[in-house]
Design a protein around this motif. Structure first.
Motif, PDB file in Angstrom:
ATOM      1  N   VAL A 116       0.841  -1.196   0.000  1.00  0.00           N
ATOM      2  CA  VAL A 116       0.000   0.000   0.000  1.00  0.00           C
ATOM      3  C   VAL A 116       0.879   1.249   0.000  1.00  0.00           C
ATOM      4  O   VAL A 116       0.551   2.262  -0.610  1.00  0.00           O
ATOM      5  CB  VAL A 116      -0.928  -0.011   1.240  1.00  0.00           C
ATOM      6  CG1 VAL A 116      -1.715   1.291   1.352  1.00  0.00           C
ATOM      7  CG2 VAL A 116      -1.850  -1.221   1.200  1.00  0.00           C
ATOM      8  N   ARG A 117       2.044   1.125   0.659  1.00  0.00           N
ATOM      9  CA  ARG A 117       2.896   2.277   0.922  1.00  0.00           C
ATOM     10  C   ARG A 117       3.164   3.100  -0.342  1.00  0.00           C
ATOM     11  O   ARG A 117       3.093   4.309  -0.320  1.00  0.00           O
ATOM     12  CB  ARG A 117       4.219   1.820   1.551  1.00  0.00           C
ATOM     13  CG  ARG A 117       5.053   2.969   2.089  1.00  0.00           C
ATOM     14  CD  ARG A 117       6.270   2.474   2.850  1.00  0.00           C
ATOM     15  NE  ARG A 117       5.904   1.482   3.860  1.00  0.00           N
ATOM     16  CZ  ARG A 117       6.539   0.330   4.024  1.00  0.00           C
ATOM     17  NH1 ARG A 117       7.562   0.010   3.262  1.00  0.00           N
ATOM     18  NH2 ARG A 117       6.154  -0.510   4.951  1.00  0.00           N
ATOM     19  N   ASN A 118       3.494   2.435  -1.437  1.00  0.00           N
ATOM     20  CA  ASN A 118       3.884   3.177  -2.635  1.00  0.00           C
ATOM     21  C   ASN A 118       2.791   3.295  -3.691  1.00  0.00           C
ATOM     22  O   ASN A 118       3.066   3.550  -4.856  1.00  0.00           O
ATOM     23  CB  ASN A 118       5.150   2.572  -3.237  1.00  0.00           C
ATOM     24  CG  ASN A 118       6.317   2.686  -2.264  1.00  0.00           C
ATOM     25  OD1 ASN A 118       6.496   3.728  -1.623  1.00  0.00           O
ATOM     26  ND2 ASN A 118       7.061   1.611  -2.107  1.00  0.00           N
ATOM     27  N   LEU A 119       1.578   3.114  -3.237  1.00  0.00           N
ATOM     28  CA  LEU A 119       0.462   3.367  -4.151  1.00  0.00           C
ATOM     29  C   LEU A 119       0.249   4.879  -4.221  1.00  0.00           C
ATOM     30  O   LEU A 119       0.410   5.548  -3.198  1.00  0.00           O
ATOM     31  CB  LEU A 119      -0.832   2.707  -3.636  1.00  0.00           C
ATOM     32  CG  LEU A 119      -0.867   1.181  -3.630  1.00  0.00           C
ATOM     33  CD1 LEU A 119      -2.192   0.701  -3.035  1.00  0.00           C
ATOM     34  CD2 LEU A 119      -0.680   0.605  -5.020  1.00  0.00           C
ATOM     35  N   PRO A 120      -0.142   5.437  -5.305  1.00  0.00           N
ATOM     36  CA  PRO A 120      -0.329   4.769  -6.585  1.00  0.00           C
ATOM     37  C   PRO A 120       0.850   4.977  -7.537  1.00  0.00           C
ATOM     38  O   PRO A 120       0.661   4.866  -8.741  1.00  0.00           O
ATOM     39  CB  PRO A 120      -1.604   5.442  -7.117  1.00  0.00           C
ATOM     40  CG  PRO A 120      -1.582   6.817  -6.506  1.00  0.00           C
ATOM     41  CD  PRO A 120      -0.684   6.787  -5.314  1.00  0.00           C
ATOM     42  N   GLN A 121       2.070   5.285  -6.962  1.00  0.00           N
ATOM     43  CA  GLN A 121       3.194   5.570  -7.875  1.00  0.00           C
ATOM     44  C   GLN A 121       3.839   4.303  -8.418  1.00  0.00           C
ATOM     45  O   GLN A 121       4.238   4.241  -9.576  1.00  0.00           O
ATOM     46  CB  GLN A 121       4.290   6.390  -7.174  1.00  0.00           C
ATOM     47  CG  GLN A 121       3.838   7.688  -6.534  1.00  0.00           C
ATOM     48  CD  GLN A 121       3.301   7.462  -5.125  1.00  0.00           C
ATOM     49  OE1 GLN A 121       3.384   6.362  -4.597  1.00  0.00           O
ATOM     50  NE2 GLN A 121       2.724   8.497  -4.535  1.00  0.00           N
TER      51      GLN A 121
END
Ligand code: C2E
Ligand code: MG
Ligand code: MG
Length: 595
Positions: free
Chosen positions: A516-521
């Motif tokens: 989830v941490r790097n959503l939405p990149q």
């Protein structure tokens, strides 16, 4: 007995004086009777009996002595040990007797190993003493010896058993410590190295569990034999206990050590066949060496053990060399373990609760109970630190039981106070889940707190489920039958078999925070998140996103029809009162709907 009589004659004139005196005192018949008795005695006694003169010549021998020499008593008289024994032994006897004659002191019960002229090897206990005439002058030696071979063998057996492991025939812990101590003394003198390798089998328990102790024994023996084949005769492999072995390399260079360790790892991992079953056993090894990693036996062993432990923690089937940090880590672990035990007794654990929200409606659906420990000296300790230690020491069973009960009690109290009925989610550790009494404990906690089972959700991890799929399904079904729900925690980080997944009675998947941490990149994370979401739809399981911290993350999840979310964006874990206030205010809706 003519020979013996003649021999006595030869003992010299002094002796004759003695005889004369006796003759004077006794009648002729008495003398005859006594002689017969004397003869019977030395003939019948089981022990070896002999008399020698000052030159070491046999004067009297009983049949036991003669039998060992392979002849008649008469043939022995007048000859010496040099005629019957190997030279070294005869020299030894001669020297002993000379000493007795010179010092006029007896030699009592000396245990000697002898090889008789007819080739028998035996142990005897020998007493020799000076023979004196009536004036007190030493005129020879009287010897008596007893065969103690059986006793010696029994003693050796006892000694072997005290120093060896019966199953593998390898030296045991006692013997190992002895050898290690000696090796360290030698190394100290010579300035050389000693290497201690701690070997622990990785999956031995599976063998015992699946095929029983017989198979386990065969595996241990096979492994023992293979290890012995990897070392020099001057090195030692010992069985330390259970499936633990210790290898001692005397004076081994680093290169040699590395080669031996690799050889052992390879040899052990070769298949072992027992009763048509093929086992693939691997091992974890820890290496510590003198003088770098310790100067006494206990320290070296415990450091090799700590290194082995690290090898296990790093994923097993590997070798780890000791480093000082391991001792520090082990000490800290030990401290925490003791602290945890005391904390359990003193009720120092608490719970915090983190809500899960319905992304569509903004409603609180559930609350996850998270254990907290505020250590008296060290302050708050993170669960990611104390939970694994609790697992390892078995304390998790007690801690988990407390968490479950306290969580159920709190949830029931919220229900009773008229708050909207939320589910309570409780984390379960592998050790608890595998405990046979666990299902009963959960039932009991529900019964005693009065919480309705459909409000309890148990969070399991993929690895717990995949370890033994049929067993896991059976356990879960028992609780599902009374209404308890299940979620798979940290989903995506384990290795679930998708086919197994659909057999589990699971209501929810908790998408791990790391995706989830790097959503939405991040493209990969987006791929994983969407895959989990579509998997959930297929399997008719809701998906709860963990660790949601930003509005962007929430936006992505909402767009992809994720049902629920948990994370700092909405609320950190809170204590019971704060959470209650939050639920009463019911004001999170705004945050959820804003974009
Ligand atoms: P978990 O079950 O995956 O719990 C979620 C963890 O994520 C919690 O950490 C929570 O505080 C943290 N978290 C929540 N929202 C956010 C966020 O937005 N960002 C980030 N970065 N983190 C967030 P916590 O409380 O430190 O617990 C860690 C782990 O310890 C838990 O992971 C769980 O596996 C274990 N644990 C906690 N309590 C218990 C327990 O009672 N029994 C067992 N067996 N394990 C427990
Ligand atoms: Mg959890
Ligand atoms: Mg989680």
């Amino acid at each position: 007995m003519g020979q013996a009589e003649a021999a006595l004659e030869r003992l010299g004139s002094a002796n004759r004086g003695l005889q004369a005196e006796i003759m004077e005192r006794q009648s002729q018949e008495d003398w005859q009777a006594e002689r017969a008795l004397f003869r019977a005695m030395i003939e019948q006694v089981q022990d070896y009996l002999y008399v020698k003169d000052l030159q070491g010549r046999f004067v009297i021998v009983n049949p036991a002595v003669a039998a060992d020499f392979g002849c008649e008593p008469d043939d022995v008289v007048g000859r010496t040990d040099f005629d019957f024994h190997p030279k070294e032994l005869a020299v030894q006897f001669h020297r002993d007797e000379q000493k007795i004659i010179d010092s006029e002191e007896p030699m009592i019960a000396r245990e000697e190993f002898v090889i008789t002229p007819n080739g028998n090897k035996k142990w005897v206990s020998t007493s020799k003493q000076p023979l004196r005439d009536n004036s007190g002058r030493v005129i020879g030696i009287v010897g008596i010896a007893r065969d103690i071979t059986d006793r010696k063998k029994a003693e050796e057996q006892v000694h072997f058993m005290a120093h060896h492991d019966v199953l593998s025939g390898l030296p045991n812990r006692v013997r190992l410590m002895d050898r290690l101590t000696k090796a360290l003394h030698r190394a100290q003198r010579r300035g050389s190295r000693v290497v201690v390798i701690f070997v622990d089998l990785d999956n031995f328990k599976d063998v015992n569990d699946s095929l029983g102790h017989h198979a386990g024994d065969v595996v241990l023996r096979t492994v023992a034999k293979r290890m012995v084949g990897c070392i020099r005769a001057t090195d030692t492999v010992a069985r330390f206990g259970g499936d633990e072995f210790v290898i001692l390399l005397d004076d081994a260079a680093k290169k040699v050590t590395a080669a031996v360790v690799e050889k052992i790892r390879t040899r052990i991992s070769e298949p072992i066949i027992v009763d048509d079953h093929t086992f693939h056993i691997t091992c974890s090894m820890g290496v510590a060496s003198y003088p770098a990693d310790g100067t006494n036996a206990e320290v070296l062993l415990s450091n090799a053990d700590a290194a082995m432990y690290r090898a296990k923690a790093n994923g097993r089937d590997r070798v780890q060399t000791y480093a000082i940090e391991m001792t520090l880590a082990a000490e800290e672990k030990q401290r925490l373990q003791e602290g945890m035990r005391a904390a359990l007794e003193r009720n120092e654990f608490t719970l915090q609760f983190q809500p899960q929200f319905d992304i569509e409606t903004g409603q609180v659906l559930a609350v996850e109970a998270l254990a907290r420990w505020n250590h008296a000296d060290l302050g708050p300790i993170n669960p990611s630190k104390f939970i694994p230690i609790a697992e390892e020491s078995g304390l998790i069973v007690r801690l988990g039981d407390w968490v479950l009960r306290e969580a159920c009690r709190q949830c029931k109290a919220w229900h009773d106070s008229g708050l909207p009925p939320v589910r309570i989610c409780v984390n379960v550790s592998a050790r608890q889940f595998r405990e046979t009494k666990w299902v009963g404990r959960v039932r009991k906690a529900l019964l005693e707190t009065g919480l309705e089972p459909q409000y309890l959700e148990l969070e399991l991890t993929e690895s717990m489920l995949m370890h033994d799929v049929p067993q896991a399904v059976a356990t879960m079904r028992k609780l599902q039958a009374i209404g308890v729900q299940f979620a798979i925690d940290d989903f995506g980080t384990g290795y679930s078999s998708l086919s197994a997944l659909k057999t589990f009675p699971v209501a929810r998947l908790k998408l791990d925070g790391s995706f989830v941490r790097n959503l939405p990149q991040d493209d990969d994370d987006m791929g994983i998140a969407t895959a989990v979401l579509s998997l959930g739809r297929r399997l008719k399981m809701d998906v709860v996103a963990e660790g949601v911290e930003t509005a962007d993350q929430l936006g992505f999840l909402r767009d992809h029809k994720c049902e629920a979310a948990q994370g700092f964006l909405f609320s950190p874990p809170l204590d019971a009162c704060a959470l209650e206030d939050m639920m009463r205010a019911g004001n999170r809706q705004g945050k959820l709907t804003e974009r």
